[in-house]
Design a protein around this motif. Structure first.
Motif, short mmCIF file in Angstrom:
data_model
loop_
_atom_site.label_atom_id
_atom_site.label_comp_id
_atom_site.label_asym_id
_atom_site.label_seq_id
_atom_site.Cartn_x
_atom_site.Cartn_y
_atom_site.Cartn_z
N VAL A 42 28.98 43.27 35.25
CA VAL A 42 28.03 42.33 34.50
C VAL A 42 29.88 41.17 34.16
CG1 VAL A 42 27.64 41.94 32.26
CG2 VAL A 42 26.70 43.76 33.26
N GLU A 44 30.66 37.56 32.10
CA GLU A 44 29.85 36.69 31.91
C GLU A 44 30.88 35.02 31.48
OE1 GLU A 44 30.39 40.28 28.30
OE2 GLU A 44 31.84 38.23 27.50
N ILE B 23 37.08 34.73 41.53
CA ILE B 23 35.35 34.99 41.98
C ILE B 23 35.47 33.37 41.47
CG2 ILE B 23 33.11 35.03 40.33
CD1 ILE B 23 33.91 37.95 40.42
N ALA B 26 36.06 30.51 43.95
CA ALA B 26 34.93 30.91 45.03
C ALA B 26 34.05 29.67 44.15
CB ALA B 26 34.43 32.15 45.37
N LEU B 27 33.91 30.10 43.62
CA LEU B 27 32.65 29.93 42.49
C LEU B 27 32.97 27.76 42.57
CD1 LEU B 27 31.65 31.87 39.16
CD2 LEU B 27 30.29 31.36 41.57
N CYS B 34 33.32 26.91 36.35
CA CYS B 34 33.15 27.77 34.91
C CYS B 34 34.23 27.15 34.74
CB CYS B 34 33.60 28.87 35.95
SG CYS B 34 31.30 29.58 36.29
N SER B 36 35.72 29.23 31.71
CA SER B 36 35.96 30.45 31.67
C SER B 36 34.96 32.15 32.54
CB SER B 36 36.20 31.76 30.57
OG SER B 36 34.76 31.57 29.45
N LEU B 37 35.02 33.13 33.00
CA LEU B 37 34.45 33.83 33.55
C LEU B 37 35.23 35.55 33.16
CD1 LEU B 37 32.94 34.08 37.60
CD2 LEU B 37 34.32 36.32 36.78
N LYS B 38 34.42 36.11 33.11
CA LYS B 38 34.93 37.60 32.79
C LYS B 38 33.95 39.18 33.03
CE LYS B 38 37.27 36.90 27.97
NZ LYS B 38 37.10 37.62 26.60
N GLN B 39 34.49 39.22 33.80
CA GLN B 39 33.52 41.32 34.54
C GLN B 39 34.20 42.30 33.46
OE1 GLN B 39 35.28 41.24 38.29
NE2 GLN B 39 32.94 42.35 39.46
#
Lengths: 80, 80
Positions: A42, A44, B23, B26-27, B34, B36-39
């Protein structure tokens, strides 16, 4: 506008998942018996977009180009 | 009784997440900016337990002993 998306990436039904098999075996060794186990990633994310429609397209673009492999993965996008 | 649980494992707030950083970069290279991005990892499990209470304890035991590292991860269990 700032949008927040939750992207779920999982293997398509029927794909072999050696990681899940290994986790199931490891759980069994620890005394936890699982009938089935599936794993998903997932993401976010927060990003800027002009509209809700545009935000959905951006998130789907991210999936198609990087986050998922469309041959083996299913993905879903939920905008908050 | 057969229970179905959804277990979410994610890094605690403030932990360094080099995978998410990679990530995000790369995006950006692909034109997706982005904020922020959390996985997180999600495990969907089916297992036998005597009661709902027992099922929750079993799922939490799986997290503590294998699925999560309590030092760096937060986890949540949702029974369906």
């Amino acid at each position: 506008m700032l949008f927040r998306a939750e992207i779920t990436v999982k293997l398509k039904d029927g794909m072999l998942d050696p990681e899940a098999t290994t986790i199931t075996k490891a759980l069994k060794h620890l005394g936890f018996e699982c009938r089935s186990l599936k794993q998903a990633s997932v993401f976010e994310l927060e990003f800027e977009a002009d509209s809700r429609q545009n935000a959905t397209e951006v998130a789907q673009g991210m999936c198609q180009r990087l986050l998922a492999n469309p041959i083996i993965h299913d993905y879903s996008v939920v905008l908050e």
